[in-house]
Scaffold this active site. Structure first.
Site, PDB file in Angstrom:
ATOM      1  N   LYS A 150      -9.180  13.463   4.549  1.00  0.00           N
ATOM      2  CA  LYS A 150      -8.217  12.351   4.558  1.00  0.00           C
ATOM      3  C   LYS A 150      -7.240  12.602   5.691  1.00  0.00           C
ATOM      4  O   LYS A 150      -7.241  13.682   6.279  1.00  0.00           O
ATOM      5  CB  LYS A 150      -7.473  12.275   3.227  1.00  0.00           C
ATOM      6  CG  LYS A 150      -6.869  13.636   2.805  1.00  0.00           C
ATOM      7  CD  LYS A 150      -6.150  13.587   1.457  1.00  0.00           C
ATOM      8  CE  LYS A 150      -7.062  13.613   0.262  1.00  0.00           C
ATOM      9  NZ  LYS A 150      -7.186  12.357  -0.468  1.00  0.00           N
ATOM     10  N   ARG A 151      -6.399  11.592   6.001  1.00  0.00           N
ATOM     11  CA  ARG A 151      -5.373  11.805   7.020  1.00  0.00           C
ATOM     12  C   ARG A 151      -4.531  13.034   6.669  1.00  0.00           C
ATOM     13  O   ARG A 151      -4.315  13.339   5.493  1.00  0.00           O
ATOM     14  CB  ARG A 151      -4.480  10.567   7.146  1.00  0.00           C
ATOM     15  CG  ARG A 151      -5.151   9.401   7.839  1.00  0.00           C
ATOM     16  CD  ARG A 151      -5.541   9.741   9.269  1.00  0.00           C
ATOM     17  NE  ARG A 151      -4.371   9.848  10.116  1.00  0.00           N
ATOM     18  CZ  ARG A 151      -3.937   8.886  10.918  1.00  0.00           C
ATOM     19  NH1 ARG A 151      -4.592   7.748  11.000  1.00  0.00           N
ATOM     20  NH2 ARG A 151      -2.868   9.065  11.656  1.00  0.00           N
ATOM     21  N   LYS A 186       0.124  14.370   1.197  1.00  0.00           N
ATOM     22  CA  LYS A 186      -1.228  14.624   0.680  1.00  0.00           C
ATOM     23  C   LYS A 186      -1.445  16.114   0.385  1.00  0.00           C
ATOM     24  O   LYS A 186      -2.419  16.514  -0.218  1.00  0.00           O
ATOM     25  CB  LYS A 186      -2.277  14.106   1.660  1.00  0.00           C
ATOM     26  CG  LYS A 186      -2.238  12.583   1.824  1.00  0.00           C
ATOM     27  CD  LYS A 186      -3.250  12.108   2.860  1.00  0.00           C
ATOM     28  CE  LYS A 186      -3.149  10.626   3.198  1.00  0.00           C
ATOM     29  NZ  LYS A 186      -3.741   9.743   2.178  1.00  0.00           N
ATOM     30  N   THR A 196      -8.906   6.143  -1.937  1.00  0.00           N
ATOM     31  CA  THR A 196     -10.244   5.575  -2.089  1.00  0.00           C
ATOM     32  C   THR A 196     -11.293   6.657  -1.819  1.00  0.00           C
ATOM     33  O   THR A 196     -12.415   6.564  -2.321  1.00  0.00           O
ATOM     34  CB  THR A 196     -10.456   4.370  -1.138  1.00  0.00           C
ATOM     35  OG1 THR A 196      -9.947   4.715   0.157  1.00  0.00           O
ATOM     36  CG2 THR A 196      -9.759   3.142  -1.639  1.00  0.00           C
ATOM     37  N   LYS A 245     -15.000   7.596  -3.592  1.00  0.00           N
ATOM     38  CA  LYS A 245     -16.249   7.878  -2.866  1.00  0.00           C
ATOM     39  C   LYS A 245     -16.821   9.222  -3.287  1.00  0.00           C
ATOM     40  O   LYS A 245     -18.035   9.362  -3.497  1.00  0.00           O
ATOM     41  CB  LYS A 245     -15.994   7.882  -1.352  1.00  0.00           C
ATOM     42  CG  LYS A 245     -15.622   6.510  -0.796  1.00  0.00           C
ATOM     43  CD  LYS A 245     -14.977   6.569   0.597  1.00  0.00           C
ATOM     44  CE  LYS A 245     -14.241   5.259   0.865  1.00  0.00           C
ATOM     45  NZ  LYS A 245     -13.318   5.343   2.015  1.00  0.00           N
ATOM     46  N   HIS A 287       0.801  -1.232   0.000  1.00  0.00           N
ATOM     47  CA  HIS A 287       0.000   0.000   0.000  1.00  0.00           C
ATOM     48  C   HIS A 287       0.827   1.273   0.000  1.00  0.00           C
ATOM     49  O   HIS A 287       0.262   2.357   0.152  1.00  0.00           O
ATOM     50  CB  HIS A 287      -0.936   0.050   1.213  1.00  0.00           C
ATOM     51  CG  HIS A 287      -1.962  -1.028   1.251  1.00  0.00           C
ATOM     52  ND1 HIS A 287      -3.243  -0.861   0.765  1.00  0.00           N
ATOM     53  CD2 HIS A 287      -1.908  -2.289   1.721  1.00  0.00           C
ATOM     54  CE1 HIS A 287      -3.930  -1.980   0.947  1.00  0.00           C
ATOM     55  NE2 HIS A 287      -3.137  -2.865   1.529  1.00  0.00           N
TER      56      HIS A 287
HETATM   57  C1  26Q Z   1       2.890   0.555  10.647  1.00  0.00           C
HETATM   58  C2  26Q Z   1       3.770   0.234  11.667  1.00  0.00           C
HETATM   59  C3  26Q Z   1       3.605   0.790  12.935  1.00  0.00           C
HETATM   60  C4  26Q Z   1       2.531   1.625  13.171  1.00  0.00           C
HETATM   61  C5  26Q Z   1       1.652   1.922  12.162  1.00  0.00           C
HETATM   62  C6  26Q Z   1       1.835   1.396  10.899  1.00  0.00           C
HETATM   63  C7  26Q Z   1       0.896   1.724   9.810  1.00  0.00           C
HETATM   64  C8  26Q Z   1      -0.473   1.751  10.030  1.00  0.00           C
HETATM   65  C9  26Q Z   1      -1.340   2.083   9.023  1.00  0.00           C
HETATM   66  C10 26Q Z   1       1.356   2.015   8.533  1.00  0.00           C
HETATM   67  C11 26Q Z   1       0.465   2.338   7.514  1.00  0.00           C
HETATM   68  C12 26Q Z   1      -0.898   2.379   7.761  1.00  0.00           C
HETATM   69  C13 26Q Z   1      -1.896   2.724   6.749  1.00  0.00           C
HETATM   70  C14 26Q Z   1      -1.645   2.932   5.469  1.00  0.00           C
HETATM   71  C15 26Q Z   1      -2.706   3.295   4.520  1.00  0.00           C
HETATM   72  O1  26Q Z   1      -3.835   3.546   4.897  1.00  0.00           O
HETATM   73  N1  26Q Z   1      -2.400   3.354   3.219  1.00  0.00           N
HETATM   74  C16 26Q Z   1      -3.398   3.700   2.214  1.00  0.00           C
HETATM   75  O2  26Q Z   1      -3.986   2.522   1.746  1.00  0.00           O
HETATM   76  C17 26Q Z   1      -5.082   2.794   0.877  1.00  0.00           C
HETATM   77  C18 26Q Z   1      -5.722   1.483   0.505  1.00  0.00           C
HETATM   78  O3  26Q Z   1      -4.914   0.792  -0.407  1.00  0.00           O
HETATM   79  C19 26Q Z   1      -4.618   3.572  -0.339  1.00  0.00           C
HETATM   80  O4  26Q Z   1      -5.762   3.936  -1.083  1.00  0.00           O
HETATM   81  C20 26Q Z   1      -3.853   4.834   0.081  1.00  0.00           C
HETATM   82  O5  26Q Z   1      -3.305   5.461  -1.058  1.00  0.00           O
HETATM   83  C21 26Q Z   1      -2.758   4.472   1.066  1.00  0.00           C
HETATM   84  O6  26Q Z   1      -2.130   5.646   1.550  1.00  0.00           O
END
Ligand code: 26Q
Length: 816
Positions: A550-551, A556, A658, A662, A359
């Site tokens: 979004k975050r 972004k 995503t 939406k 991702h």
């Molecule tokens: C990892 C290790 C320790 C703590 C937290 C994390 C962690 C947690 C969540 C790392 C990444 C995430 C989330 C990532 C994420 O949401 N990525 C998004 O995924 C979507 C679905 O594929 C994409 O549409 C987005 O582009 C992408 O940013």
């Protein structure tokens, strides 16, 4: 022997529901109509709905068993489910009946819906994708199980105090969770620490500490089908033994305290700060849930098979990013050390079973774990990883990878500096398929970060562009538009979103266009009312609603959006009499609590909002609002009200997005870069119906390579310079003039890593094009309709069908 059980066949009429409601209030909640508070009614109604889901659940489970189906296990650290009540009512087709039943007992359904807390067991896109995928797997009848962690505390609640983000804990289980079934009889031991001893062929793992993982099951209903699936979440439980030994030493308090400590493993969701801090508890969480999951799926397999010979014909395990990647060494450990399979046979199984979705391309967001920490916590798994690495490097060299540099780049262990295991490499080496989440992302994956692997295993890499579930993101969140579509082209779009293409024929149909505009306006009024209630701010529903939800992340580029707002503000002040197109610029999103820059960006947005909103010269021409606590439920309210969707990441950084899908599905036009799924959205809705601007991923690389000089752009663009100087000198923060100086220097003098300044001029020009199009209301409406009509392929049903066919090799269940 089967017991002679007799059940009530629960019906769907309002009358039957009213009866269930009364029963559930009385016998499930323990209240009567006199003592029940609204929360009790919600609980009783949820139980009445759940009963009806259980009927389908049993049927599906029986069919799966009879047909000895291949099952998909979707492993994810995050499931961002949101609320379940409305969703379940719509899936069962009993929304109106329940509303009537509740009205009969004097309860207004709309007023209790808001009492349900969001299940916010995720950060953002990745977690919400997992939730959309569960919905689609059930709807398509794919035998799928979601596996994850039942965090006591989900995504934090965001409060905005004096313009700044303040985090509050999200104790979502406070009022109990009517949707889950605790399964105290389903518990597995999860070991940590200790040492290993080799004994003829297998290895014993000794002197460990342990905690138990207890299952909680939630039914996932398919839409308009009897098929359901299961989401199984693990919660940590200390066991009795632990208490007894400490208790016997006479230290009762310490015994109870140590229970708490070992149960911490499922306490909270880690926020994504994208620069992964090597937190030991996070590693424990990752192992905790995959360990329980692997034991559970082996047990399920062995209930109906006497040997493990056909394991990989019946089991597919999907890794949602690398977070669950320890499932690989854990399954090897179970097969070899516990079930005594040979190493070679185990490795063969692993590759047939596992698949992995990546991702992110950003190197700092790729997970790695310190070898020292891994060895201390999971000594056996570290050995297995070393053994996989050795076998892999042999294989690579057989296939002609001799160059030392390449070997170093591909190794599962990064030896530069403190040794670390590269979790993505482990996932790639041990999976039969690896996919990206949009065409561009999958291409970049194969040509940049994983190029060596793609050369070695060209057939392994593939693309499955993300999708969203139309049930929640149109049917549930946008009733006015959903109704209009039903009346115009029928209801099939809910299970085949490409049906929306039928709307193309209605462009130019004046009465449809008027109704389409009315639906949008209705959603804008709803949002404006909510904003008035919460913030006291009044805005005009006929203004252009411009949204970035979004975050909060530098990549972004909320900052690019803010810079445009500031320039627009300055222009209005300089020439208030021009025919300005009134705009409401809405921001929403959470910043990771440790991400200082992201938090400063939130404060800047709020400071700019104060300035703009209180300037009498500006009036209705421009309003800015930061909506607090963005999450699934707030998204459901905001997205249907958007006219303009901001998808403005630096090209090459947003894997897919995503929210972009939406918003387009709800008739917003996109202003965006050629990044992630924006590219495919543009191809589908037509380039004349999207506002594309900025450097391409290729141009971004070239710019950086040639030596990007943001200060030069700053010096040459007077409006931009003025806006940045306002930020630097405290124009928006007179109480603390230096508050935002770091933002200025990051952009102007410290390299502007995300090329905000490089894309600024084109962004402003694109915003001017947006204004021109918006004043041509018929033209705008036609484009909005083209967006809805064109996004059919971004359904998660399409995505899941592709996974099922190309990656998992599973077929839908026959529901008879
Ligand atoms: C990892 C290790 C320790 C703590 C937290 C994390 C962690 C947690 C969540 C790392 C990444 C995430 C989330 C990532 C994420 O949401 N990525 C998004 O995924 C979507 C679905 O594929 C994409 O549409 C987005 O582009 C992408 O940013």
């Amino acid at each position: 022997m089967t017991a002679r059980l007799e059940f009530d066949q629960l019906q769907s009429s309002a009358e039957a529901l009213r009866r269930s409601l009364s029963n559930r209030l009385m016998y499930g909640v323990g209240k009567d109509a006199v003592t029940a508070i609204p929360q009790d009614w919600l609980h009783a109604a949820a139980l009445a709905v759940r009963d009806r889901l259980v009927q389908r659940w049993m049927v599906t489970t029986r069919r799966q068993y009879e047909q000895d189906v291949k099952r998909v296990y979707y492993l994810s650290m995050e499931f961002l489910i949101g609320r379940t009540f409305s969703n379940a009512l719509l899936a069962l087709g009993i929304y109106d009946q329940m509303k009537e039943a509740l009205a009969d007992v004097g309860v207004d359904m709309e007023s209790i819906l808001d009492l349900e807390p969001d299940a916010a067991l995720g950060n953002g896109g990745l977690g919400r994708l997992a939730a959309c995928f569960l919905d689609s797997m059930a709807t398509l009848g794919i035998p799928g199980f979601g596996y994850g962690i039942r965090y006591d505390y989900g995504m934090f609640r965001q409060q905005i105090v004096d313009g700044e983000q303040v985090e509050a804990p999200d104790y979502w289980l406070r009022a109990g969770n009517p949707w889950e079934f605790p399964r105290p009889e389903v518990q597995y031991r999860v070991h940590f620490g200790g040492r290993t001893v080799r004994r003829d062929g297998h290895v014993e793992w000794l002197d460990t500490q342990h905690v138990n993982a207890m299952a909680y099951d939630t039914v996932i209903p398919g839409y308009a089908t009897d098929a359901t699936n299961t989401l199984r979440l693990w919660s940590a439980r200390a066991d009795e033994e632990l208490d007894l030994s400490a208790f016997n030493q006479g230290d009762y308090q310490r015994a109870v305290e140590s229970r708490n400590i070992s149960e911490n493993v499922s306490r909270l969701l880690y926020p994504d700060d994208s620069t992964v801090a090597g937190r030991e508890l996070r590693l424990r969480q990752e192992y905790f849930f995959v360990c329980a999951t692997m034991q559970d799926l082996i047990r399920r397999y062995l209930r109906t098979h006497s040997t493990l010979a056909r394991f990989s014909d019946k089991v597919a395990v999907h890794l949602n990013d690398t977070h669950p990647v320890l499932a690989i060494p854990e399954l090897i450990r179970l097969l070899v050390d516990v079930h005594r399979m040979s190493w070679d046979e185990a490795i063969g199984n692993i590759r047939r079973v596992f698949s992995y979705t990546n991702h992110t391309l950003m190197p700092e967001a790729l997970e790695t774990w310190d070898v020292e920490l891994l060895g201390r916590l999971l000594p056996r798994h570290l050995q297995i990883i070393y053994d996989i690495n050795a076998a892999f490097l042999d294989e690579a060299s057989d296939k002609g990878a001799h160059e030392l540099d390449m070997i170093r780049r591909m190794s599962l262990v990064d030896e530069s500096g403190q040794r670390r295991v590269r979790m993505a490499h482990l996932a790639i080496v041990a999976s039969h398929k690896v996919n990206g989440v949009s065409k561009l992302h999958s291409q970049l994956m194969q040509h940049d970060i994983f190029a060596d692997f793609a050369r070695l295993y060209p057939d392994r890499f593939t693309n499955v562009t993300n999708g969203i579930t139309p049930r929640r993101w149109l049917g549930q969140s946008n009733p006015p538009l959903a109704r209009l579509i039903d009346e115009s082209i029928g209801t099939k779009w809910r299970t085949d979103l490409t049906e929306l293409a039928g709307l193309r024929g209605l462009r130019g149909d004046a009465s449809f266009e008027a109704a389409f505009r009315a639906a949008k306006r209705c959603n804008k009024v709803r949002l404006a009312q909510r904003a008035k209630l919460r913030s006291g701010m009044v805005f005009d529903p006929d203004a252009l609603f411009d949204m970035q939800v979004k975050r909060i992340h530098e990549y972004k580029r909320q900052l690019l959006n803010v810079l445009h707002v500031i320039v627009r503000y300055n222009r209005i002040v300089a020439d208030p009499q021009r025919d300005w197109v009134p705009r409401v610029v809405l921001f929403a999103g959470k910043a990771a609590s440790a991400y200082r820059m992201a938090k400063t960006i939130i404060k800047l947005i709020n400071d700019v909002a104060v300035k703009v909103n209180n300037d009498p010269v500006v009036g209705e021409r421009l309003k800015v609002l930061f909506v607090p606590n963005y999450g699934v439920s707030i998204a459901e309210m905001m997205i249907p009200a958007a006219d303009l969707s901001e998808q403005i990441s630096t090209a090459g950084t947003e894997a897919s997005g995503t929210g972009n899908m939406k918003l387009a599905l709800n008739g917003a036009l996109t202003i965006g870069t050629l990044d992630g799924a924006n590219i495919e959205i543009g191809e589908s809705v037509g380039q004349e119906n999207i506002f594309i601007f900025g450097n391409t991923a290729e141009q971004v690389n070239a710019l950086r390579a040639a030596g990007y000089r943001p200060r030069q752009i700053y010096e040459e663009n007077a409006e931009l310079r003025n806006a940045l100087d306002q930020i630097r000198t405290g124009f928006f923060s007179p109480d603390d003039p230096a508050r935002f100086s770091e933002i200025f220097y990051t952009l102007v003098d410290w390299g502007d890593h995300y090329l905000v300044l490089a894309d600024f001029a084109e962004f402003v020009a694109a915003q001017e094009a947006v204004d021109r199009r918006f004043v041509d209301m018929p033209g705008w409406t036609a484009s909005a309709i083209a967006n809805v009509a064109g996004v059919g392929q971004f359904s998660s049903d399409r995505a899941i069908a592709e996974y099922a066919r190309d990656i998992w090799n599973v077929k839908p269940i026959d529901m008879g």
